[in-house]
Design an enzyme around this catalytic site. Structure first.
Site, PDB file in Angstrom:
ATOM      1  N   LYS A  92       3.020  14.371  -1.220  1.00  0.00           N
ATOM      2  CA  LYS A  92       3.439  13.793   0.171  1.00  0.00           C
ATOM      3  C   LYS A  92       3.316  14.483   1.257  1.00  0.00           C
ATOM      4  CE  LYS A  92       6.557  10.238  -1.781  1.00  0.00           C
ATOM      5  NZ  LYS A  92       6.761  10.652  -3.071  1.00  0.00           N
ATOM      6  N   GLU A 114      12.312   6.678   6.071  1.00  0.00           N
ATOM      7  CA  GLU A 114      13.238   6.090   5.136  1.00  0.00           C
ATOM      8  C   GLU A 114      12.787   6.973   3.819  1.00  0.00           C
ATOM      9  OE1 GLU A 114      10.407   4.432   5.629  1.00  0.00           O
ATOM     10  OE2 GLU A 114       9.739   4.611   3.679  1.00  0.00           O
ATOM     11  N   SER A 387       0.798  14.447  -9.672  1.00  0.00           N
ATOM     12  CA  SER A 387       1.281  14.268  -8.319  1.00  0.00           C
ATOM     13  C   SER A 387       2.191  15.287  -7.890  1.00  0.00           C
ATOM     14  CB  SER A 387       1.582  12.685  -8.185  1.00  0.00           C
ATOM     15  OG  SER A 387       2.528  12.320  -9.078  1.00  0.00           O
TER      16      SER A 387
HETATM   17  C1  LIG Z   1       6.599   9.534  -4.326  1.00  0.00           C
HETATM   18  C2  LIG Z   1       6.004  10.234  -5.552  1.00  0.00           C
HETATM   19  C3  LIG Z   1       5.093   9.081  -6.163  1.00  0.00           C
HETATM   20  C4  LIG Z   1       5.072   7.879  -5.963  1.00  0.00           C
HETATM   21  O1  LIG Z   1       4.501   7.489  -4.611  1.00  0.00           O
HETATM   22  P1  LIG Z   1       2.956   7.015  -4.408  1.00  0.00           P
HETATM   23  O2  LIG Z   1       2.846   6.605  -3.015  1.00  0.00           O
HETATM   24  O3  LIG Z   1       2.580   6.016  -5.239  1.00  0.00           O
HETATM   25  O4  LIG Z   1       1.905   8.434  -4.747  1.00  0.00           O
HETATM   26  C5  LIG Z   1       4.517   9.831  -7.334  1.00  0.00           C
HETATM   27  N1  LIG Z   1       4.608  11.073  -7.778  1.00  0.00           N
HETATM   28  C6  LIG Z   1       5.567  12.041  -6.832  1.00  0.00           C
HETATM   29  C7  LIG Z   1       5.513  13.317  -7.596  1.00  0.00           C
HETATM   30  C8  LIG Z   1       6.118  11.380  -6.060  1.00  0.00           C
HETATM   31  O5  LIG Z   1       7.018  12.427  -5.338  1.00  0.00           O
END
Ligand SMILES: *Cc1c(COP(=O)(O)O)cnc(C)c1O
Length: 427
Positions: A92, A114, A387
Site C-alpha cells: 500500500k 478512509e 502483498s
Molecule cells: C489492503 C491489502 C490487500 C487488498 O487490497 P488490494 O487493493 O486488493 O491489493 C491485500 N493484501 C494486503 C497485505 C493488504 O494490506
C-alpha cells in the site's frame, strides 16, 4: 477476444470505470485529472517517486524462490514477490507516496483517507508524517474497536482518527464520511484512495503507482528462472489476491502484453462461493455502480449492497476495481476463489515451510499457487505477489485456531510446542 486498451479520456475500461460523483465533486475530480496528466510522465516527478521507493520503502523488493514448497508440491517452481518486506509491511505504501507527492504539488496541505482494517490508514499516516501533511482518517466505529493496534499506530504517526458511528459502522460508512469531508473541504484537501477503485482517474492512477511491482518482476525473473533451469524468460502464471485489486493490478499490468503468462486473481471465497458468505465480486457479482465507478459488485435484486465476508479484512469489500471487471470480460485475466480454511492452511504452511509469516490476504494467493503448482511440471513457474506480512494477523489467527496467543496462566511455566497439524477454523 477484445484487445486490451488504456482507459478512454473519461476513464472507461470497456463498459466499466468512469466517474459517478455528485456535482460538488466534479471540479475536484477535474483538478486531480489535470494534475495527474501533468505529472504522470514528468521526469522530475518520476525521479522523486523512485527516490522515495528506493530510500523510504526499500525497493526493489526481492523475489524469493520458495524451494521447499515447490519441492513438496512436486510441480511448478513457486516464486514470491516480497512486498511484505516494504516499509510498513505491504504494497500500500507505493501508492500513497505517489498520491501524497501530487497533494504537495497541488498545494493541498490536508489529506483525508478512509480505512477498514487500518492498513491504508497507517500507510497514509506514515507518508503524511514524512511530508508534514495534516492527516485525517475515517474509520468505522466497529473497526476502531476491532483494530486498536492500527488506530494507535496512526495516532503515533500524528494522524487524527475519526470513528464513524453511522450505518454498520464499517468501511462503507467511513467511505461516505470521507466523501462528505472532501465535498466540504475541496480547496485545501486531497483524498488518498487506497485501491484501484473510486472515480476516474483513481483506478488508473493507483494502478500506475503500483505497477512498479510488475515492472521489477519483469527485470528480475529471467535470471531467477535461469538459476533453476526453468523454461522461458517470464513465469507461466502470475497470481495475486484481489480485494479492491491494487496489488493484483500492480503486478498484472506490466504483464498484460506477455500473452504466454496467465494472470490469475484470487478472491476471498469465505465459507464457500455457494455459501453467500464471501467477497467474490467478480465471480458472484454483477455490474453496478459503487464508490464512483461502474464495476462488478455484490448486490441483491434491488441493487442493495450485500454483506460480505472474509477471514482477511483487506479482501472484505463488496466491489472490485473496474479494470479487473474488464480484464475478466476480455479473458486476459482469470479469477478464482480460495476459502477461509484454505487461506489459513496456506498461512500456517508458509510459516513453517519457508519461515515467512504472510498476511491473510496474501495467503489466498499462496493457497491457489500451491494447488496450481501440483498440476504443472517442475520446469514451469508461478510468480505470487506476497502483498504483505502477517504480523497484523497473528491475533486473528490465534483466535480462529483456538490458540492461547497471550499465554495466559494456563500455559505459563510450560514449554509451548508449535506446529501441530491440522489447524482448523474454530467457529
Ligand atoms: C489492503 C491489502 C490487500 C487488498 O487490497 P488490494 O487493493 O486488493 O491489493 C491485500 N493484501 C494486503 C497485505 C493488504 O494490506
Amino acid at each position: 477476444m477484445n484487445s486490451y486498451q488504456q482507459p478512454d479520456a473519461s476513464g472507461h475500461f470497456g463498459p466499466y470505470g468512469g466517474s459517478f460523483v455528485s456535482e460538488t465533486l466534479t471540479h475536484a475530480i477535474q483538478e486531480l485529472r489535470e494534475a495527474y496528466a501533468r505529472y504522470q510522465n514528468d521526469p522530475e516527478f518520476l525521479a522523486e517517486f523512485h527516490y522515495e521507493l528506493k530510500h523510504f520503502v526499500g525497493r526493489p523488493s526481492p523475489i524469493y524462490h520458495a524451494a521447499r514448497t515447490s519441492r513438496e508440491m512436486g510441480g511448478a517452481q513457486i516464486y514470491l514477490k516480497r512486498e511484505d518486506l516494504n516499509h510498513t509491511g505491504a504494497h500500500k505504501i507505493n501508492n500513497v507516496i505517489g498520491q501524497a507527492m501530487l497533494a504537495k504539488r497541488m498545494g493541498k496541505p490536508r489529506v483525508i483517507a478512509e480505512t477498514g482494517a487500518g492498513q491504508h490508514g497507517v500507510a497514509t499516516a506514515t507518508i503524511c508524517a514524512r511530508y508534514g501533511l495534516e492527516c485525517v482518517v475515517y474509520m468505522g466505529a466497529e473497526d476502531v474497536k476491532r483494530q486498536s493496534p492500527n488506530v494507535y499506530r496512526m495516532k503515533l504517526l500524528g494522524a487524527t482518527v475519526v470513528p464513524v458511528e453511522s450505518g454498520s459502522k464499517t468501511l462503507k460508512d467511513a467511505l461516505n464520511d470521507a466523501m462528505r469531508d472532501w465535498v466540504a473541504n475541496v480547496d485545501n484537501t486531497f483524498y488518498i484512495i487506497g485501491t484501484v477503485a473510486g472515480p476516474h482517474p483513481y483506478p488508473m492512477m493507483v494502478r500506475d503507482f503500483q505497477s512498479v511491482i510488475g515492472k521489477e518482476c519483469i527485470e528480475q525473473m529471467p535470471s531467477m528462472l535461469a538459476e533453476q533451469k526453468v523454461l522461458g524468460q517470464q513465469p507461466d502464471a502470475v497470481i495475486a489476491c484481489v480485494g479492491g485489486g491494487s496489488n493484483a493490478m500492480g503486478i498484472f499490468h506490466p504483464y498484460i502484453p506477455f500473452e504466454k503468462t496467465r494472470l490469475i486473481g484470487v478472491e476471498a471465497a469465505g465459507e464457500g462461493l455457494e455459501s453467500g458468505k464471501h467477497s467474490a465480486s467478480l465471480q458472484k457479482g454483477s455490474a453496478g455502480v459503487l464508490h464512483g465507478n461502474r464495476t462488478f459488485i455484490l448486490q441483491d435484486d434491488n441493487g442493495q449492497i450485500t454483506e460480505t465476508h472474509s477471514i482477511s479484512a483487506g479482501l472484505d469489500y463488496p466491489g472490485v476495481g473496474p479494470e479487473h471487471a474488464w480484464l475478466q470480460e476480455i479473458g486476459r485475466a482469470e479469477y478464482v476463489g480460495i476459502t477461509d480454511q484454505e487461506a489459513l492452511d496456506a498461512f500456517h504452511y508458509l510459516c513453517r515451510t519457508e519461515g515467512i509469516i504472510p498476511a491473510l490476504e496474501s495467503s489466498h494467493a499462496v493457497a491457489y499457487a500451491m494447488k496450481l503448482a501440483k498440476t504443472m511440471r517442475p520446469d514451469q513457474s508461478i510468480l505470487v505477489n506476497l502483498s504483505g506480512r502477517g504480523d497484523k494477523d497473528i491475533g486473528t489467527v490465534a483466535d480462529l485456531s483456538g490458540a492461547d496467543f497471550y499465554c495466559r496462566p494456563s500455559c505459563q511455566g510450560q514449554s509451548v510446542k508449535g506446529g501441530e497439524q491440522p489447524i482448523k477454523v474454530v467457529k
